[in-house]
Design a protein around this motif. Structure first.
Motif, mmCIF file in Angstrom:
data_model
loop_
_atom_site.group_PDB
_atom_site.id
_atom_site.type_symbol
_atom_site.label_atom_id
_atom_site.label_comp_id
_atom_site.label_asym_id
_atom_site.label_seq_id
_atom_site.Cartn_x
_atom_site.Cartn_y
_atom_site.Cartn_z
ATOM 1 N N HIS A 115 0.828 -1.210 0.000
ATOM 2 C CA HIS A 115 0.000 0.000 0.000
ATOM 3 C C HIS A 115 0.862 1.260 0.000
ATOM 4 N N GLU A 116 2.000 1.245 0.689
ATOM 5 C CA GLU A 116 2.911 2.385 0.609
ATOM 6 C C GLU A 116 3.484 2.534 -0.799
ATOM 7 N N GLU A 117 3.762 1.427 -1.437
ATOM 8 C CA GLU A 117 4.292 1.479 -2.801
ATOM 9 C C GLU A 117 3.316 2.204 -3.734
ATOM 10 N N VAL A 118 2.039 1.853 -3.655
ATOM 11 C CA VAL A 118 1.033 2.483 -4.513
ATOM 12 C C VAL A 118 0.801 3.933 -4.099
ATOM 13 N N TYR A 119 0.805 4.199 -2.816
ATOM 14 C CA TYR A 119 0.668 5.565 -2.286
ATOM 15 C C TYR A 119 1.724 6.493 -2.882
ATOM 16 N N LEU A 120 2.964 6.053 -2.902
ATOM 17 C CA LEU A 120 4.041 6.884 -3.433
ATOM 18 C C LEU A 120 3.858 7.152 -4.921
ATOM 19 N N ALA A 121 3.432 6.127 -5.658
ATOM 20 C CA ALA A 121 3.218 6.306 -7.096
ATOM 21 C C ALA A 121 2.059 7.262 -7.353
ATOM 22 N N ALA A 122 0.987 7.136 -6.585
ATOM 23 C CA ALA A 122 -0.157 8.037 -6.748
ATOM 24 C C ALA A 122 0.219 9.458 -6.343
ATOM 25 N N ALA A 123 0.984 9.599 -5.272
ATOM 26 C CA ALA A 123 1.386 10.921 -4.801
ATOM 27 C C ALA A 123 2.292 11.633 -5.793
ATOM 28 N N ALA A 124 2.912 10.872 -6.673
ATOM 29 C CA ALA A 124 3.755 11.462 -7.718
ATOM 30 C C ALA A 124 2.939 11.914 -8.925
ATOM 31 N N GLY A 125 1.616 11.666 -8.905
ATOM 32 C CA GLY A 125 0.752 12.141 -9.976
ATOM 33 C C GLY A 125 0.435 11.124 -11.042
ATOM 34 N N SER A 126 0.727 9.861 -10.804
ATOM 35 C CA SER A 126 0.433 8.823 -11.800
ATOM 36 C C SER A 126 -1.072 8.558 -11.864
ATOM 37 N N GLU A 127 -1.648 8.722 -13.048
ATOM 38 C CA GLU A 127 -3.076 8.462 -13.226
ATOM 39 C C GLU A 127 -3.388 6.987 -13.014
ATOM 40 N N LYS A 128 -2.546 6.109 -13.560
ATOM 41 C CA LYS A 128 -2.757 4.672 -13.404
ATOM 42 C C LYS A 128 -2.677 4.260 -11.940
ATOM 43 N N ALA A 129 -1.653 4.760 -11.228
ATOM 44 C CA ALA A 129 -1.500 4.426 -9.812
ATOM 45 C C ALA A 129 -2.649 4.981 -8.987
ATOM 46 N N THR A 130 -3.144 6.181 -9.331
ATOM 47 C CA THR A 130 -4.261 6.779 -8.602
ATOM 48 C C THR A 130 -5.523 5.938 -8.749
ATOM 49 N N ARG A 131 -5.758 5.435 -9.938
ATOM 50 C CA ARG A 131 -6.918 4.577 -10.162
ATOM 51 C C ARG A 131 -6.831 3.321 -9.289
ATOM 52 N N PHE A 132 -5.654 2.692 -9.263
ATOM 53 C CA PHE A 132 -5.467 1.487 -8.456
ATOM 54 C C PHE A 132 -5.514 1.819 -6.966
ATOM 55 N N PHE A 133 -4.942 2.944 -6.597
ATOM 56 C CA PHE A 133 -4.933 3.402 -5.212
ATOM 57 C C PHE A 133 -6.365 3.470 -4.666
ATOM 58 N N ILE A 186 -0.914 15.824 -0.708
ATOM 59 C CA ILE A 186 -0.158 15.016 0.251
ATOM 60 C C ILE A 186 1.127 15.750 0.621
ATOM 61 N N PRO A 187 1.351 16.021 1.894
ATOM 62 C CA PRO A 187 2.522 16.812 2.303
ATOM 63 C C PRO A 187 3.837 16.141 1.903
ATOM 64 N N SER A 188 4.778 16.960 1.481
ATOM 65 C CA SER A 188 6.067 16.431 1.020
ATOM 66 C C SER A 188 6.809 15.702 2.135
ATOM 67 N N HIS A 189 6.632 16.144 3.394
ATOM 68 C CA HIS A 189 7.356 15.457 4.471
ATOM 69 C C HIS A 189 6.788 14.063 4.720
ATOM 70 N N HIS A 190 5.520 13.838 4.399
ATOM 71 C CA HIS A 190 4.974 12.482 4.460
ATOM 72 C C HIS A 190 5.592 11.616 3.373
ATOM 73 N N ILE A 191 5.695 12.168 2.184
ATOM 74 C CA ILE A 191 6.274 11.416 1.063
ATOM 75 C C ILE A 191 7.725 11.051 1.348
ATOM 76 N N GLU A 192 8.498 12.007 1.809
ATOM 77 C CA GLU A 192 9.913 11.737 2.077
ATOM 78 C C GLU A 192 10.077 10.715 3.190
ATOM 79 N N PHE A 193 9.229 10.775 4.183
ATOM 80 C CA PHE A 193 9.275 9.806 5.267
ATOM 81 C C PHE A 193 9.011 8.397 4.752
ATOM 82 N N VAL A 194 7.944 8.219 3.988
ATOM 83 C CA VAL A 194 7.575 6.892 3.497
ATOM 84 C C VAL A 194 8.607 6.368 2.495
ATOM 85 N N LYS A 195 9.190 7.243 1.706
ATOM 86 C CA LYS A 195 10.204 6.818 0.738
ATOM 87 C C LYS A 195 11.379 6.099 1.399
#
Length: 257
Positions: A97-115, A150-159
């Motif tokens: 779920h974190e993997e998909v979250y990161l892809a969606a947070a990067a703006g991927s339309e495909k990942a957002t749909r799956f998310f 999604i806040p950038s500090h959340h993204i950097e933390f999960v990465k």
């Protein structure tokens, strides 16, 4: 290919005598899935248990899937960040779920749909967006909105979440491992997503594998694995495995306790 195979003659330990190094106490927390209320409750139980057991180098490991499905994924990430900042000896594994979250947070339309299909709607709504705005956005517009939402500090933390953690005779992963492959050669995809091939394996692994990902009513103990995903987001039962020396015990947030 033969060089990649895990050799059964290595130092694999059966579950009943697996151990962690002396002086260390480990608490591994299963899939939280947006239940910050249960996480806070379990941390209280961990702290009380830790204090009554005497001095040790205590570590907490999160097995991944902190987010999705439950109502407060953003709160879970904030709690996790605070624990890491205040205590230091807290580590996090990357779940699917974190993997998909990161892809969606990067703006991927495909990942957002799956998310959205796997519980991401609840994660999105835990940030600063109304249900009305969410419903008014089509998938393309939502994908464009997420990088700002999604806040950038959340993204950097999960990465910075890890793929696996090995301590003593135990290996901690999110989903499982590919049987027959050495731990250092496991692919992140398998560590985050594998299920049936891992669950059906009968032979010893290189280490006892501690994992989440697959929901069960209670802890699953087999000779080569321990599963601690007890479906917290709908059962109210978030589970932690505790390890010290050859001892292991469990804490959870079940309503009966």
């Amino acid at each position: 290919m033969l060089s990649r195979l895990f050799k059964k003659k290595s130092a694999a330990q059966p579950l009943d005598i697996a151990r962690v190094p002396e002086g260390r106490r480990i608490y591994a927390i299963g899939d939280i899935h947006g239940r910050n209320d249960l996480l806070l409750k379990l941390i209280e139980k961990i702290d009380a248990d830790d204090q009554q057991r005497g001095k040790a180098a205590t570590e907490i490991i999160f097995l991944g899937d902190l987010i999705d499905r439950g109502p407060d994924s953003a709160g879970v990430i904030e709690t996790a960040m605070k624990l890491k900042q205040e205590r230091g000896h807290v580590r996090f594994l990357m779940g699917n779920h974190e993997e998909v979250y990161l892809a969606a947070a990067a703006g991927s339309e495909k990942a957002t749909r799956f998310f959205n299909r796997i519980g991401g709607k609840e994660t999105i709504l835990s940030y600063e967006i109304s249900i009305r705005e969410y419903m008014d956005l089509d998938n393309n517009a939502l994908a464009e909105r997420l990088p700002d939402l999604i806040p950038s500090h959340h993204i950097e933390f999960v990465k910075n979440f890890e793929n696996q953690i090995v301590i003593g005779d135990y290996a901690f992963v999110h989903a499982g491992i590919r049987p027959g492959i050495a731990l250092e050669e496991q692919k992140p995809k398998d560590l985050r997503w594998i299920r049936e091939e891992f669950l059906s394996a009968k032979d010893p692994h290189e280490k006892v594998i501690v994992y989440g990902h697959t929901i069960n009513d209670d802890v699953i103990e087999k000779g080569n694995r321990i599963g601690i995903d007890t479906g917290a987001y709908y059962t109210e039962k978030l589970t932690a495995l505790a390890l010290e020396g050859e001892q292991r015990w469990y804490l959870d947030t079940a309503l009966s306790q």
